[in-house]
Design a protein around this motif. Structure first.
Motif, mmCIF file in Angstrom:
data_model
loop_
_atom_site.group_PDB
_atom_site.id
_atom_site.type_symbol
_atom_site.label_atom_id
_atom_site.label_comp_id
_atom_site.label_asym_id
_atom_site.label_seq_id
_atom_site.Cartn_x
_atom_site.Cartn_y
_atom_site.Cartn_z
ATOM 1 N N TYR A 32 -47.140 48.976 18.194
ATOM 2 C CA TYR A 32 -46.751 49.478 19.515
ATOM 3 C C TYR A 32 -47.799 50.431 20.092
ATOM 4 O O TYR A 32 -48.216 50.282 21.243
ATOM 5 C CB TYR A 32 -45.391 50.177 19.456
ATOM 6 N N GLU A 33 -48.219 51.408 19.313
ATOM 7 C CA GLU A 33 -49.160 52.404 19.824
ATOM 8 C C GLU A 33 -50.479 51.756 20.223
ATOM 9 O O GLU A 33 -51.040 52.056 21.281
ATOM 10 C CB GLU A 33 -49.400 53.492 18.780
ATOM 11 N N GLY A 34 -50.978 50.861 19.391
ATOM 12 C CA GLY A 34 -52.237 50.184 19.703
ATOM 13 C C GLY A 34 -52.130 49.326 20.949
ATOM 14 O O GLY A 34 -53.034 49.306 21.789
ATOM 15 N N LEU A 35 -51.035 48.597 21.082
ATOM 16 C CA LEU A 35 -50.850 47.773 22.272
ATOM 17 C C LEU A 35 -50.643 48.627 23.521
ATOM 18 O O LEU A 35 -51.122 48.289 24.605
ATOM 19 C CB LEU A 35 -49.662 46.821 22.078
ATOM 20 N N PHE A 36 -49.924 49.732 23.382
ATOM 21 C CA PHE A 36 -49.657 50.615 24.512
ATOM 22 C C PHE A 36 -50.950 51.217 25.054
ATOM 23 O O PHE A 36 -51.147 51.326 26.259
ATOM 24 C CB PHE A 36 -48.688 51.726 24.095
ATOM 25 N N VAL A 37 -51.836 51.589 24.144
ATOM 26 C CA VAL A 37 -53.063 52.267 24.555
ATOM 27 C C VAL A 37 -54.152 51.283 24.972
ATOM 28 O O VAL A 37 -54.807 51.462 25.992
ATOM 29 C CB VAL A 37 -53.574 53.189 23.422
ATOM 30 N N PHE A 38 -54.342 50.226 24.176
ATOM 31 C CA PHE A 38 -55.531 49.404 24.354
ATOM 32 C C PHE A 38 -55.319 48.056 25.045
ATOM 33 O O PHE A 38 -56.281 47.422 25.446
ATOM 34 C CB PHE A 38 -56.189 49.154 22.997
ATOM 35 N N SER A 39 -54.101 47.579 25.188
ATOM 36 C CA SER A 39 -53.917 46.251 25.791
ATOM 37 C C SER A 39 -53.335 46.376 27.193
ATOM 38 O O SER A 39 -52.956 47.453 27.641
ATOM 39 C CB SER A 39 -53.001 45.395 24.920
ATOM 40 N N ASP A 53 -40.713 42.005 23.776
ATOM 41 C CA ASP A 53 -39.650 40.992 23.793
ATOM 42 C C ASP A 53 -39.461 40.346 22.433
ATOM 43 O O ASP A 53 -38.343 39.957 22.065
ATOM 44 C CB ASP A 53 -39.969 39.909 24.836
ATOM 45 N N GLU A 54 -40.506 40.258 21.632
ATOM 46 C CA GLU A 54 -40.442 39.595 20.327
ATOM 47 C C GLU A 54 -40.071 40.540 19.192
ATOM 48 O O GLU A 54 -39.458 40.113 18.206
ATOM 49 C CB GLU A 54 -41.798 38.945 20.008
ATOM 50 N N CYS A 55 -40.428 41.811 19.288
ATOM 51 C CA CYS A 55 -40.286 42.745 18.158
ATOM 52 C C CYS A 55 -39.187 43.777 18.446
ATOM 53 O O CYS A 55 -39.228 44.491 19.451
ATOM 54 C CB CYS A 55 -41.624 43.446 17.921
ATOM 55 N N GLU A 56 -38.222 43.875 17.538
ATOM 56 C CA GLU A 56 -37.112 44.823 17.698
ATOM 57 C C GLU A 56 -37.560 46.267 17.498
ATOM 58 O O GLU A 56 -37.078 47.171 18.178
ATOM 59 C CB GLU A 56 -35.974 44.484 16.722
ATOM 60 N N ASP A 57 -38.460 46.525 16.556
ATOM 61 C CA ASP A 57 -38.931 47.898 16.309
ATOM 62 C C ASP A 57 -39.640 48.453 17.540
ATOM 63 O O ASP A 57 -39.421 49.601 17.947
ATOM 64 C CB ASP A 57 -39.880 47.928 15.105
ATOM 65 N N GLN A 66 -39.900 51.521 22.763
ATOM 66 C CA GLN A 66 -40.015 51.505 24.222
ATOM 67 C C GLN A 66 -38.789 52.134 24.881
ATOM 68 O O GLN A 66 -38.916 52.885 25.855
ATOM 69 C CB GLN A 66 -40.206 50.063 24.726
ATOM 70 N N GLU A 67 -37.595 51.858 24.356
ATOM 71 C CA GLU A 67 -36.377 52.457 24.903
ATOM 72 C C GLU A 67 -36.393 53.970 24.747
ATOM 73 O O GLU A 67 -35.985 54.706 25.654
ATOM 74 C CB GLU A 67 -35.150 51.856 24.222
ATOM 75 N N THR A 68 -36.876 54.446 23.595
ATOM 76 C CA THR A 68 -36.980 55.894 23.370
ATOM 77 C C THR A 68 -37.935 56.518 24.378
ATOM 78 O O THR A 68 -37.639 57.573 24.969
ATOM 79 C CB THR A 68 -37.464 56.171 21.935
#
Length: 114
Positions: A8-15, A25-29, A34-36
């Motif tokens: 999550y952190e890597g995708l949030f920052v770099f993608s 949509d694919e990953c529950e964790d 994201q909800e938090t």
């Protein structure tokens, strides 16, 4: 024990946003993460108005103090610069004596006492 997703952190920052949303949509964790963060964002936007209002009051108070400071010192230096007797007596390196200040002095320059 299951491995928790740590992308999550890597995708949030770099993608880009599309890749992040596809992964959420694919990953529950990551969806929980994201909800938090959405809840935290909502809280911040709720408090933003009060914080800005407080800062506006503080900025107005600082501006008022600066204006009063400038008025006080401009008036003080204005009075000192227009007082001819004092400015004539004060030259660089000179000191004021009791006679310059208008006190009665004797021939030695000492204060006269009756």
């Amino acid at each position: 024990m299951e491995n928790k997703c740590s992308k999550y952190e890597g995708l949030f920052v770099f993608s880009d946003e599309e890749t992040l949303n596809k992964h959420i949509d694919e990953c529950e964790d990551c969806k929980k993460e994201q909800e938090t963060l959405d809840k935290v964002s909502d809280l911040i936007s709720e408090v933003k108005f009060y914080y800005r209002a407080k800062n506006k009051k503080l900025k107005k108070l600082k501006a008022a103090c600066a204006v009063l400071f400038l008025l006080f010192f401009s008036a003080t230096f204005g009075v000192l610069s227009t007082d001819g007797d004092l400015t004539d007596a004060l030259m660089y390196g000179d000191t004021l004596s009791a006679e310059d200040l208008g006190f009665p002095v004797d021939s030695y320059g000492l204060l006269m006492v009756d």
